[in-house]
Write an enzyme that holds these catalytic residues in place. Sequence first.
Site, PDB file in Angstrom:
ATOM      1  N   HIS A  37      10.658  14.684 -10.561  1.00  0.00           N
ATOM      2  CA  HIS A  37      11.204  13.506 -11.248  1.00  0.00           C
ATOM      3  C   HIS A  37      10.929  13.592 -12.748  1.00  0.00           C
ATOM      4  O   HIS A  37      11.783  13.253 -13.568  1.00  0.00           O
ATOM      5  CB  HIS A  37      10.562  12.228 -10.709  1.00  0.00           C
ATOM      6  CG  HIS A  37      10.802  11.960  -9.246  1.00  0.00           C
ATOM      7  ND1 HIS A  37       9.824  12.064  -8.301  1.00  0.00           N
ATOM      8  CD2 HIS A  37      11.926  11.574  -8.578  1.00  0.00           C
ATOM      9  CE1 HIS A  37      10.307  11.750  -7.110  1.00  0.00           C
ATOM     10  NE2 HIS A  37      11.586  11.453  -7.250  1.00  0.00           N
ATOM     11  N   GLY A 147      18.716  15.539  -9.663  1.00  0.00           N
ATOM     12  CA  GLY A 147      18.153  16.834  -9.315  1.00  0.00           C
ATOM     13  C   GLY A 147      19.089  17.662  -8.447  1.00  0.00           C
ATOM     14  O   GLY A 147      19.760  17.132  -7.564  1.00  0.00           O
ATOM     15  N   GLU A 148      19.071  18.966  -8.694  1.00  0.00           N
ATOM     16  CA  GLU A 148      19.807  19.889  -7.810  1.00  0.00           C
ATOM     17  C   GLU A 148      19.165  19.933  -6.426  1.00  0.00           C
ATOM     18  O   GLU A 148      19.786  20.388  -5.476  1.00  0.00           O
ATOM     19  CB  GLU A 148      19.822  21.292  -8.414  1.00  0.00           C
ATOM     20  CG  GLU A 148      20.670  21.388  -9.667  1.00  0.00           C
ATOM     21  CD  GLU A 148      20.764  22.800 -10.215  1.00  0.00           C
ATOM     22  OE1 GLU A 148      20.022  23.681  -9.708  1.00  0.00           O
ATOM     23  OE2 GLU A 148      21.563  23.020 -11.143  1.00  0.00           O
ATOM     24  N   SER A 185       8.914  17.072  -3.175  1.00  0.00           N
ATOM     25  CA  SER A 185       9.601  15.945  -2.559  1.00  0.00           C
ATOM     26  C   SER A 185       8.582  14.856  -2.265  1.00  0.00           C
ATOM     27  O   SER A 185       7.444  15.149  -1.880  1.00  0.00           O
ATOM     28  CB  SER A 185      10.268  16.383  -1.252  1.00  0.00           C
ATOM     29  OG  SER A 185      10.630  15.249  -0.490  1.00  0.00           O
TER      30      SER A 185
END
Length: 280
Positions: A37, A147-148, A185
């Site tokens: 992030h 984000g990718e 994550s």
Amino acid sequence: MRTLRDVKGLRSVVAGWKRAGQSVGVVPTMGALHEGHLSLVAAAKAGTDRVIATVFVNPMQFNNAEDLAKYPRTEDRDAAMLMEAGVDLLFAPAPEVVYPDGFATTVGVSGLSTDLEGTFRPGHFDGVATVVTKLLMMTGADRAYFGEKDWQQLQIVRRLVRDLNIPATITGCATRREADGLAMSSRNLRLSAEERAVAPALHNAMAAAAAAIRGGAPVPAALATARDAVVAAGFAEVEYLELREAEGLAPLDRLDRPARLLAAAWLGPVRLIDNIAVAP
Ligand code: AMP
């Protein structure tokens, strides 16, 4: 950094910035922040004069009540991280601010939303598309950063912004990984120590498959090897592990154009997703 929870207050701050000729970037998140992030925040800081981060665990995009209930919520820590990263404004609305009584509108991106993630999480991308549309309209941001890591989501956001003439530029940012390759994550927090040790197997198997495909291996065989490796490592189930056209996400059985390997797999109580580029 200011924290705001209502749309009127948010709009008035943004209007002041715009009157002063400043550009505005937004980084939408569901909180439980990590370096992934923060890399989006850094891109926003580099690309715009003012940066808004949003923290909103969007109930509409959860198709599983337990996943929503167990989603980590760490707002004080998130706010401290965002302030440290130089964010100007944290927008953290309550669910009833985003979805007031009588809310009846859904934004849906046909085709893209019902494939891959959409097959296993029915309705998920309608929730994502609706909340992203709302956050772009509420903030009036000139640029938004995604984000990718959530590759399919990024393609859906690009499409809805184009289709609905929303005046925001979408920037995709590379996936940040732990040293062992695991994509960062918020859900990784829910892995036990043993599961955490197994987790990099997903990225490792995908990287090996990508290398094999680039080297000319038949696609179905490379994908089958990767799925077997993930299960052999200790994952309970691979929901999908597929080679797709990079942007349109059409299935590919040969590497004849820019492609993406995308996967979702269950490890203990957690569903992990990942994707990597596979250039011909
Ligand atoms: P989330 O809070 O999981 O909804 O993610 C908010 C934004 O951060 C989305 O645009 C994600 O794609 C992005 N993001 C999540 N994990 C990563 C990561 N490991 N690297 C880069 N961006 C990420």
